[in-house]
Design a protein around this motif. Structure first.
Motif, mmCIF file in Angstrom:
data_model
loop_
_atom_site.group_PDB
_atom_site.id
_atom_site.type_symbol
_atom_site.label_atom_id
_atom_site.label_comp_id
_atom_site.label_asym_id
_atom_site.label_seq_id
_atom_site.Cartn_x
_atom_site.Cartn_y
_atom_site.Cartn_z
ATOM 1 N N LEU A 9 0.809 -1.145 -0.118
ATOM 2 C CA LEU A 9 -0.020 0.061 -0.150
ATOM 3 C C LEU A 9 0.935 1.172 -0.007
ATOM 4 O O LEU A 9 1.853 1.245 0.840
ATOM 5 C CB LEU A 9 -0.926 0.183 1.309
ATOM 6 C CG LEU A 9 -1.769 -1.241 1.369
ATOM 7 C CD1 LEU A 9 -2.385 -1.004 2.864
ATOM 8 C CD2 LEU A 9 -2.781 -1.449 0.429
ATOM 9 N N ILE A 10 0.560 2.170 -1.015
ATOM 10 C CA ILE A 10 1.500 3.298 -0.894
ATOM 11 C C ILE A 10 0.974 4.452 -0.102
ATOM 12 O O ILE A 10 1.762 5.333 0.632
ATOM 13 C CB ILE A 10 1.426 4.034 -2.329
ATOM 14 C CG1 ILE A 10 0.271 4.564 -2.760
ATOM 15 C CG2 ILE A 10 2.112 2.912 -3.314
ATOM 16 C CD1 ILE A 10 0.302 5.462 -4.168
ATOM 17 N N LEU A 11 -0.373 4.390 0.173
ATOM 18 C CA LEU A 11 -0.839 5.417 1.431
ATOM 19 C C LEU A 11 -0.461 6.661 1.201
ATOM 20 O O LEU A 11 0.295 7.143 2.132
ATOM 21 C CB LEU A 11 -0.930 4.914 2.732
ATOM 22 C CG LEU A 11 -1.216 3.440 3.130
ATOM 23 C CD1 LEU A 11 -0.891 3.071 4.512
ATOM 24 C CD2 LEU A 11 -2.718 3.277 2.503
ATOM 25 N N SER A 12 -0.746 7.556 0.046
ATOM 26 C CA SER A 12 -0.192 8.962 -0.113
ATOM 27 C C SER A 12 -1.214 9.858 0.179
ATOM 28 O O SER A 12 -2.414 9.941 -0.489
ATOM 29 C CB SER A 12 0.124 9.052 -1.509
ATOM 30 O OG SER A 12 0.469 10.226 -1.697
ATOM 31 N N GLY A 28 0.443 -5.396 10.642
ATOM 32 C CA GLY A 28 0.001 -6.084 9.031
ATOM 33 C C GLY A 28 -0.559 -5.122 8.074
ATOM 34 O O GLY A 28 0.299 -4.158 8.026
ATOM 35 N N ASP A 29 -1.676 -5.399 7.468
ATOM 36 C CA ASP A 29 -1.981 -4.491 6.442
ATOM 37 C C ASP A 29 -2.959 -3.180 7.148
ATOM 38 O O ASP A 29 -3.366 -2.691 6.258
ATOM 39 C CB ASP A 29 -2.794 -5.234 5.520
ATOM 40 C CG ASP A 29 -1.866 -6.082 4.495
ATOM 41 O OD1 ASP A 29 -0.784 -5.872 4.633
ATOM 42 O OD2 ASP A 29 -2.192 -7.338 4.163
ATOM 43 N N ALA A 30 -3.089 -3.137 8.493
ATOM 44 C CA ALA A 30 -3.965 -2.376 9.051
ATOM 45 C C ALA A 30 -3.413 -0.882 8.827
ATOM 46 O O ALA A 30 -2.134 -0.699 9.184
ATOM 47 C CB ALA A 30 -4.538 -2.738 10.351
ATOM 48 N N TRP A 31 -4.338 0.135 8.725
ATOM 49 C CA TRP A 31 -3.400 1.370 8.942
ATOM 50 C C TRP A 31 -4.954 2.530 9.137
ATOM 51 O O TRP A 31 -6.084 2.082 9.146
ATOM 52 C CB TRP A 31 -3.107 1.956 7.500
ATOM 53 C CG TRP A 31 -3.819 1.827 6.191
ATOM 54 C CD1 TRP A 31 -3.933 0.498 5.630
ATOM 55 C CD2 TRP A 31 -4.671 2.708 5.627
ATOM 56 N NE1 TRP A 31 -4.832 0.800 4.576
ATOM 57 C CE2 TRP A 31 -5.391 1.988 4.631
ATOM 58 C CE3 TRP A 31 -4.691 4.278 5.915
ATOM 59 C CZ2 TRP A 31 -6.161 2.808 3.683
ATOM 60 C CZ3 TRP A 31 -5.495 4.729 4.911
ATOM 61 C CH2 TRP A 31 -6.390 4.114 3.848
ATOM 62 N N ASN A 44 -4.486 8.263 -1.636
ATOM 63 C CA ASN A 44 -4.306 7.363 -2.678
ATOM 64 C C ASN A 44 -3.772 6.093 -1.969
ATOM 65 O O ASN A 44 -2.657 6.035 -1.341
ATOM 66 C CB ASN A 44 -3.333 7.901 -3.846
ATOM 67 C CG ASN A 44 -3.494 9.043 -4.191
ATOM 68 O OD1 ASN A 44 -5.158 9.347 -4.297
ATOM 69 N ND2 ASN A 44 -2.993 9.529 -5.123
ATOM 70 N N ILE A 45 -4.518 4.919 -2.129
ATOM 71 C CA ILE A 45 -4.250 3.688 -1.557
ATOM 72 C C ILE A 45 -3.250 2.925 -2.360
ATOM 73 O O ILE A 45 -2.123 2.231 -1.553
ATOM 74 C CB ILE A 45 -5.486 2.952 -1.273
ATOM 75 C CG1 ILE A 45 -6.569 3.590 -0.610
ATOM 76 C CG2 ILE A 45 -4.994 1.677 -0.601
ATOM 77 C CD1 ILE A 45 -8.038 3.174 -0.502
#
Length: 815
Positions: A9-12, A28-31, A44-45
């Motif tokens: 995940l880029i998480l922008s 993990g993949d949590a955010w 942006n995910i």
């Protein structure tokens, strides 16, 4: 085939004020993310992913609330062409309320080569994201199939394969409908198939059939007998004769097809199946004849049209919700024929003949629209061509200058400002509830004068009756910080019947029907001239109102929520009932109705309006400049066609520090091409409107004054002549050059506009269909010779010419 696309995940995150948004990764993949600002934002995910048209994807998200943060947002994907050009910024939109799992499936459209997933929203929002996935799950094409490279053929091939066994977008439905005509019903909540209406024992179906104006009239009432909540789709289908089927999609686009089905819809979010027909009618040509179905503007419901090659039907679908509080749905439509040689334009001619009141022109003198508080201090006022005013502060002045003045209301919203001592400090939506309750307890709620706006206590008492509830029974509102309001904006059901007869609801609070005699005591056009509805298509209002106390107050049918299938009120019918009733009151007094923000997606408000208009944003900010992004031809033609001969008004919103004189001329020329009336407002991206209001900036309006003097008289003349669906004067023989007719032959001034849609200069060949040999071109003031039934025009990019047909012996002159 089913491999997860996302390796990471880029998480922008992005927001205009960078410090208002943050993202934090968890285990993990949590955010999680949090946005505290009042403006729009996005996260942006994923990075841009290479995709293939026709591939199917599944996108899923599991979120939970983050502390006591409120605010909702959407999940979607952004689509791009191979060269990186944006195709769609809001594809596969899904609304998210933290605490719920959301899933959607979609097919990559033709012409798309890249995409990325994101969250986006307006105002404060926060959530913990427990899981997110985006997977390729198949393709609409059979294995080994190679799609055509030409864009239109590729899009048609994709539609063929995607819909080959579908009816109204659902697979496995065609066999029971093939070649049949009449009414069919489907239980959407149960996932059932269509069955003849006669087999629906739990409904009472009544249809009054008649013939009027060479059309078949179907006046339908469907009543649910059990008292249960229901979600159904009702279909009426016309069996088509043998031969190829041509689906007429837009004024310039028709498609002959032999496989699958065709529809042309606009998104309606969670209302019904989430799709509404773009036009008030659906039309095909088959076997040499034109067949159409059209909605009666006086009795609509959420609808869409389609043509199916497998079942060989033209059909209309109505999405209907039922509840014990509102067990019946009433609506009306017609079946009719038309001259198929003219495509959708021919169908529009026939539809206009059936419903002339929808296109009735009550205001014959046109001009520009302004929402300026004062015009008294604007120098050289006559140069700007004003006619319509959205402010009431100078009614006597307006009468002297032949301006029409309208009284402002905004349906479905109530902006509640914080007390001075709370501004700039943290607050919650619950604070907004408490403020509203205190105001409601204050009273009295009577209007101070017939021209006045509602007082805060009057608004607050209406809020108690009219506030919209979401699917969890919570009041729909959000915190806001605008130049005119720091506080809370509430979403309201503004239909006149909410709360029952005599109730203080949003409609009564704002329109005050009991004061119309006092508001309009003198003959038109002396005094106040009509009602003005801002934000007519209700951009701040959720698609569905789940407040069951509102169901019985609706005159129009309920819908159902797309995901839960629960009955609800569609906001389209809230706007419809508000504007229909308010405009009837105004028309009964010989007055007019003006609206902002329509027609955009909804055609059904225009029948009750005399001056339809919209704020428009034809530029995009980029650093210290703006990019020119005008309205496209398809959108413009929809608006023009629905308004007919009524004035189509615009207010340009732009950052005027960077909006150049060249952009003003482009704006005027494009508007002139479609007979629209171009004016200016402000830019909503600045802290306060005052800093950027166009007509308070001499550097702008003095620079552009010569352009107003040149183009506005032409815009008014063309607009007043009245747009014609079928051009009997001219026809373009040059690709990228369009021509439209204004005025009827034999009925005064007749004009043809010619416009170069492209970004390159062209030498346009225009065929002349009349016997005229003398035509005056009004933009350049020159006479154009017609030779061998045609004329030639040199057209720079995005440039318009206006041709006026001159009878022999007539001296040419500007209007």
């Amino acid at each position: 085939m089913n491999a997860l696309l996302l390796a990471a995940l880029i998480l922008s995150p992005w927001a205009p004020e960078k410090e208002t948004i943050s993202v934090e990764r968890g285990e993990g993949d949590a955010w999680s993310f949090r946005h505290t600002g009042a403006k729009n934002w996005c996260v942006n995910i994923t990075d841009r992913l290479k995709v293939v048209p026709g591939d199917r994807y599944a996108m899923k998200c599991d979120t939970s609330a983050l502390g006591d943060a409120d605010g909702r947002f959407v999940m979607n994907v952004c689509l791009f062409a191979a060269d990186g050009t944006a195709v769609d910024w809001q594809f596969a939109n899904e609304r998210i309320k933290p605490g719920r799992k959301v899933a959607t499936d979609f097919v990559v459209p033709a012409g798309v080569a890249q995409m990325y997933a994101r969250f986006r929203g307006d105002g404060p929002a926060a959530a913990k994201v427990n899981a997110f996935s985006l997977e390729r799950v198949g393709s609409v094409f059979p294995e080994g199939y190679v799609a055509p490279q030409e864009p239109e053929l590729a899009a048609a091939a994709q539609r063929d394969f995607e819909t080959r066994d579908t009816f109204d977008g659902d697979s496995g439905m065609t066999e029971s409908l093939r070649g049949r005509r009449g009414f069919f019903i489907r239980d959407v909540a149960a996932g059932g198939k269509y069955r003849p209406i006669a087999e629906a024992d739990d409904f009472v179906f009544e249809v009054k059939r008649s013939v009027a104006d060479d059309s078949k009239v179907f006046d339908v009432t469907l009543t649910e007998k059990t008292g249960r909540d229901r979600a159904v789709s009702l279909v009426y289908a016309v069996a088509l004769p043998d031969g190829s089927i041509t689906w007429h999609e837009t004024m310039r686009k028709s498609e002959t097809f032999t496989l699958g089905e065709r529809q042309y819809n606009v998104s309606q979010g969670e209302a019904g199946r989430g799709r509404l027909a773009r036009w008030p009618f659906g039309a095909v040509t088959c076997g040499g004849s034109g067949f159409a179905l059209g909605i009666d503007p006086e009795a609509p419901a959420l609808h869409r049209f389609g043509a199916n090659a497998t079942t060989r039907q033209l059909y209309v679908v109505f999405d209907l919700g039922f509840a014990k509080e509102h067990p019946a749905a009433h609506f009306r439509f017609r079946g009719f024929t038309f001259d198929g040689a003219h495509g959708l334009r021919g169908a529009l001619v026939a539809y206009r003949r059936l419903f002339p009141e929808m296109f009735r022109v009550r205001c014959e003198k046109h001009g520009l629209w302004t929402v300026m508080d004062s015009l008294k201090t604007l120098p050289g006022l006559e140069d700007f061509g004003f006619r319509f005013r959205g402010r009431m502060g100078e009614i006597g002045f307006d009468d002297e200058h032949d301006y029409l003045t309208f009284r402002y209301t905004e349906p479905s919203t109530w902006w509640v400002s914080l007390p001075k001592e709370m501004r700039g400090k943290p607050y919650t939506l619950q604070d907004g509830v408490e403020m509203s309750e205190k105001l409601a307890a204050q009273g009295p709620v009577e209007m101070k004068t017939a021209l006045a706006q509602a007082t805060p206590p009057r608004h607050a008492q209406a809020w108690k009756t009219s506030v919209i509830l979401d699917e969890d029974g919570e009041r729909v509102g959000r915190k806001c910080k605008q130049s005119w309001c720091e506080g809370v904006i509430w979403a309201l059901n503004s239909a006149p019947g909410i709360g029952g007869h005599g109730a203080m609801n949003d409609f009564r609070a704002k329109i005050a029907p009991e004061l119309f005699d006092a508001r309009y005591p003198e003959p038109f056009p002396k005094g106040l001239d009509g009602e003005y509805y801002d934000s007519a298509e209700m951009y701040m209002t959720p698609w569905c109102d789940f407040n069951r106390a509102h169901f019985a107050g609706m005159d129009t049918p309920l819908v159902f929520d797309r995901d839960s299938k629960r009955p609800a009120v569609w906001k389209g019918m809230i706007a419809y009932e508000y504007i229909r009733e308010a405009s009837r009151l105004a028309h009964d007094k010989g007055r007019l109705a003006l609206a902002n923000c329509t027609p955009i997606k909804w055609w059904f408000l225009v029948p009750f309006l005399d001056v339809p208009g919209s704020e428009v944003w034809w530029v995009k900010e980029k650093e210290d400049r703006v990019l020119w992004q005008p309205m496209d031809d398809e959108d413009f033609m929809f608006r023009r066609a629905m308004c007919g001969g009524k004035p189509l008004c615009f207010l340009m919103d732009a950052p005027f520090d960077h909006f150049t004189k060249e952009m003003t001329e482009k704006y005027f020329q494009r508007s002139l091409a479609y007979g629209a009336l171009p004016s200016f407002f402000t830019w909503h991206g600045v802290t306060t409107f005052v800093n950027n209001i166009y007509f308070k900036r001499p550097d702008c309006y003095e620079r552009d004054r010569p352009l107003f003097k040149k183009y506005v008289p032409l815009c008014k003349a063309v607009s007043e002549a009245g747009w014609q669906p079928i051009n009997a004067i001219t026809e373009s023989a040059t690709e990228g050059v369009i021509t439209e007719q204004f005025g009827e032959l034999g009925h005064g001034g007749v004009y043809a506009t010619v416009f170069n849609l492209t970004d390159k200069p062209v030498k346009a060949l225009i065929k002349v269909k009349t016997a005229a040999t003398r035509i005056e071109e009004l933009v350049t003031g020159t006479q154009v010779e017609v030779a061998s039934g045609a004329l030639a025009l040199d057209l720079p990019p995005e440039t318009v010419r206006v041709l006026k047909v001159l009878p022999e012996g007539t001296e040419p002159k500007l209007p």
